[in-house]
Every structure is written in C-alpha cells, then in structure tokens.
Design an enzyme around this catalytic site. Structure first.
Site, PDB file in Angstrom:
ATOM      1  N   LYS A 262      81.396   6.983  37.923  1.00 55.41           N
ATOM      2  CA  LYS A 262      80.708   8.322  38.217  1.00 55.41           C
ATOM      3  C   LYS A 262      81.661   9.471  38.539  1.00 55.41           C
ATOM      4  O   LYS A 262      82.253   9.571  39.479  1.00 55.41           O
ATOM      5  CB  LYS A 262      79.665   8.202  39.266  1.00 55.41           C
ATOM      6  CG  LYS A 262      78.737   9.307  39.417  1.00 55.41           C
ATOM      7  CD  LYS A 262      77.701   9.292  40.502  1.00 55.41           C
ATOM      8  CE  LYS A 262      76.717  10.581  40.507  1.00 55.41           C
ATOM      9  NZ  LYS A 262      75.735  10.467  41.859  1.00 55.41           N
TER      10      LYS A 262
ATOM     11  N   ARG B 238      69.870  18.517  39.252  1.00 55.06           N
ATOM     12  CA  ARG B 238      69.939  18.862  40.480  1.00 55.06           C
ATOM     13  C   ARG B 238      68.923  20.031  40.717  1.00 55.06           C
ATOM     14  O   ARG B 238      68.256  20.170  41.851  1.00 55.06           O
ATOM     15  CB  ARG B 238      71.388  19.530  40.918  1.00 55.06           C
ATOM     16  CG  ARG B 238      72.270  18.458  41.150  1.00 55.06           C
ATOM     17  CD  ARG B 238      73.979  18.819  41.341  1.00 55.06           C
ATOM     18  NE  ARG B 238      75.015  17.754  41.441  1.00 55.06           N
ATOM     19  CZ  ARG B 238      76.322  17.910  41.184  1.00 55.06           C
ATOM     20  NH1 ARG B 238      76.608  19.164  41.026  1.00 55.06           N
ATOM     21  NH2 ARG B 238      77.013  16.876  41.319  1.00 55.06           N
TER      22      ARG B 238
ATOM     23  N   LYS C  83      78.821   7.054  34.058  1.00 49.13           N
ATOM     24  CA  LYS C  83      78.224   8.422  34.297  1.00 49.13           C
ATOM     25  C   LYS C  83      78.932   9.454  34.418  1.00 49.13           C
ATOM     26  O   LYS C  83      80.000   9.508  35.213  1.00 49.13           O
ATOM     27  CB  LYS C  83      77.054   8.140  35.356  1.00 49.13           C
ATOM     28  CG  LYS C  83      76.269   9.533  35.490  1.00 49.13           C
ATOM     29  CD  LYS C  83      75.347   9.568  36.668  1.00 49.13           C
ATOM     30  CE  LYS C  83      74.457  10.579  36.743  1.00 49.13           C
ATOM     31  NZ  LYS C  83      73.694  10.488  38.087  1.00 49.13           N
TER      32      LYS C  83
ATOM     33  N   TYR D  81      66.705  10.561  29.514  1.00 49.24           N
ATOM     34  CA  TYR D  81      65.609  11.036  29.425  1.00 49.24           C
ATOM     35  C   TYR D  81      65.185  11.217  27.959  1.00 49.24           C
ATOM     36  O   TYR D  81      64.079  11.763  27.787  1.00 49.24           O
ATOM     37  CB  TYR D  81      66.104  12.781  30.069  1.00 49.24           C
ATOM     38  CG  TYR D  81      66.698  12.637  31.441  1.00 49.24           C
ATOM     39  CD1 TYR D  81      65.933  12.473  32.375  1.00 49.24           C
ATOM     40  CD2 TYR D  81      68.046  12.428  31.642  1.00 49.24           C
ATOM     41  CE1 TYR D  81      66.438  12.378  33.906  1.00 49.24           C
ATOM     42  CE2 TYR D  81      68.678  12.761  32.744  1.00 49.24           C
ATOM     43  CZ  TYR D  81      67.823  12.478  33.851  1.00 49.24           C
ATOM     44  OH  TYR D  81      68.297  12.429  35.027  1.00 49.24           O
TER      45      TYR D  81
END
Length: 326
Positions: free
Chosen positions: A196, A206, A249, A314
C-alpha cells in the site's frame, strides 16, 4: 513481400480475436467497495466520486440486492463514523454494537451468500485520522496492533468472511491471525494490504469517510512510490505471517508491482482500483474527453493482464452491467 509470420491473421475477425484473447474480465473478479453511514433511509452522494454514495444500512441492503442480481457478490464495506464518536484509540472500531459490526450482521442475515471483506485500520474511527495510535507525532506500531486485533475479532464475530488490514503496521498479519485462531475463527481469511503506497490517489476516499489525517502524512507506514523491491519484502513477511491474499494499492500506477507479486507468489493477488483512479476516468468521461465505458474496461483489463486475480473497484456494479449487455 514474403512474410512467413503475419500476426494480423489472428486479428482478422471478431471471432478469431475472441479465440486468441489472453485475458477476460468477469463479474467474479470484482469486489465492490461500499460506504455505510448511521441512520435510516439515507443516501449521500459523494461529489468527488460520481455515481458513488454513502448509504444507511437499510438503503445499502437494496444496493447490495441490485449488485447480487448482476452477479457481484463480494463487497468491501467502509464505515463513515460521526466525528463525535472518534477518539485517539478508535474505541468505536471494536464496539460490538457499533455501526460497522451491526452492519456486517445485518448484511449476513439478509445475504448469507455474499462475501464481506472488512477493513481493519484505525483511521475511520480515529480523531487523529491516522492508521495507528499517535504519540507526540509518532505513529506507535506495537501498541496499535492491540487495537487492530480487537477490531478484527469483532468483525469476525459479526460475520466477516475476509479480514483486510489496511493499516501497514509491521507484524499485524501475524498478530491478527493468532488472535482469530485463538478465538476459533480459523476459517476467517486475511487479505493483506501488502503493498500500500503513500500515493496521491486517495483523496475522494478520504472525502467519503472524512478520514484524512489531521496532521502530517502517512509516509512513515505506507510505502514510498519509488520502491518496488520493498513490495517483495512485505509480501514475504505477510505470507510467513499467514496472509491468504496479497493486495497492491493503488492499481493503475502500480501495474508493475502487481506483476512483481504475481511472478513471486503463489497466493491470490488483489488489486485495489482506488478512488482517485475512478474519479479521473469519471471526470474525463463527463467532459467528453474519453469514452467512459471503454476506458473503464480497459483499466480493469490492464489489472487482470498484470496478474491480478481479484480487483477491488468502484466500477464493479457499472462493469457488471456492461458485461451483462455483452
């Protein structure tokens, strides 16, 4: 011209192109990250993520039902915790009656067949907005593990299928594996956020959780975007400590890291197509600069081609609709 080899012969018709296609996307490749908030009958659009919203549990059940109908049956939920419930030690993260464990129980009660991949990190619950306990500006590693262990255990008790620690604290995979096993959750898997990176693509996420750090950045625990060999070290440690899946990620700027882990591990590799990557495609498509559907599928296919077995995105619902249309 006397050419013996003509690669274009295998591109001549659509049927031939399909016969020799090396990688294919299906709905079974996707995990859909979703955002849940407190209350009832709530849906809050996320401006920086067009098409994505925060839902209260009752409304999220409807969203999950629509996804299941399309064949998407794996979800990665994230909680939007009110600021009034946040503190230095993220105590809401291991409250059995808190938003997140309650949501997990409700989903598993209504959709026992779906898979929930649940986030373990302090930042959604922390008044500091960091993934670990903050002491005089320093992120404490070992003290944070105790909180992560409690969080993971409550999620397992609520019905989580896969625990996904995203905090990047050293030793957290082994600590959580031991904690789960001690309490009889040997069948709950761990998907480690192995590589990550402390990158620039997390802003919309965020926004969705109001979880940005209150000070500083995350560079003392997330990885330097300049490094690749370090990913192999993290992968080795996570594997030894008991991870069942390894994750990279973000995804698009780190396709080489996905390939690196794929070539050096027998574990399933997950790629997280993060919020900023999603937002860039959406913004360009809304401005008419690119074909949104084609760009979406090309991005997802690039992750599969790089070696990802699993893609957190998403785009999951939208891509499933696209694939269903054929």
């Amino acid at each position: 011209m006397n050419l013996t080899r003509r690669p274009r012969r295998n591109r001549r018709t659509e049927v031939i192109r399909n016969l020799v296609q090396e990688n294919n996307l299906t709905v079974h490749d996707f995990i859909y990250p979703i955002f849940v908030l407190e209350g009832a009958n709530k849906k809050e659009e996320i401006t920086s993520m067009p098409g994505i919203a925060r839902y209260s549990t009752d409304r999220m059940l409807d969203e999950i039902a629509a996804c299941v109908e399309l064949g998407v049956k794996a979800f990665a939920p994230f909680p939007n915790i009110p600021e009034s419930q946040k503190d230095r030690f993220a105590t809401q993260s291991f409250n059995p009656e808190g938003l997140f464990p309650s949501f997990i129980r409700e989903v598993k009660k209504n959709f026992p067949e779906v898979i929930l991949v649940t986030d373990v990190a302090m930042d959604p619950y922390s008044s500091d907005g960091h993934d670990g306990i903050v002491d005089n500006g320093e992120i404490l590693n070992d003290a944070t593990l105790e909180i992560l262990g409690k969080m993971a255990l409550e999620q397992a008790r609520a019905g989580a299928d896969i625990i996904a620690p995203s905090d990047m604290m050293d030793g957290r995979i082994g600590f959580i594996r031991e904690k789960l096993d001690q309490h009889g959750f040997q069948n709950v898997a761990i998907m480690s956020y192995t590589a990550k990176y402390a990158g620039a693509f997390y802003g919309p996420f965020r926004d969705a959780l109001a979880s940005a750090p209150k000070f500083g950045d995350k560079k003392t625990y997330q990885m330097n975007p300049a490094n690749s060999r370090e990913a192999l070290l993290e992968a080795e440690l996570d594997t030894v400590e008991g991870a069942d899946y390894l994750m990279v990620k973000p995804a698009l700027a780190y396709l080489d890291i996905i390939k690196l882990l794929r070539d050096n591990s027998h574990l399933p590799i997950a790629a997280y197509n993060v919020s900023g990557e999603y937002a860039m495609v959406k913004a360009a498509a809304q401005n008419g600069w690119i074909d949104g559907d084609k760009a979406m599928m090309e991005c997802l296919l690039s992750m599969k081609r790089a070696g990802a077995d699993i893609i957190l995105t998403y785009f999951a619902k939208e891509a499933a609709q696209y694939l269903k249309k054929g």
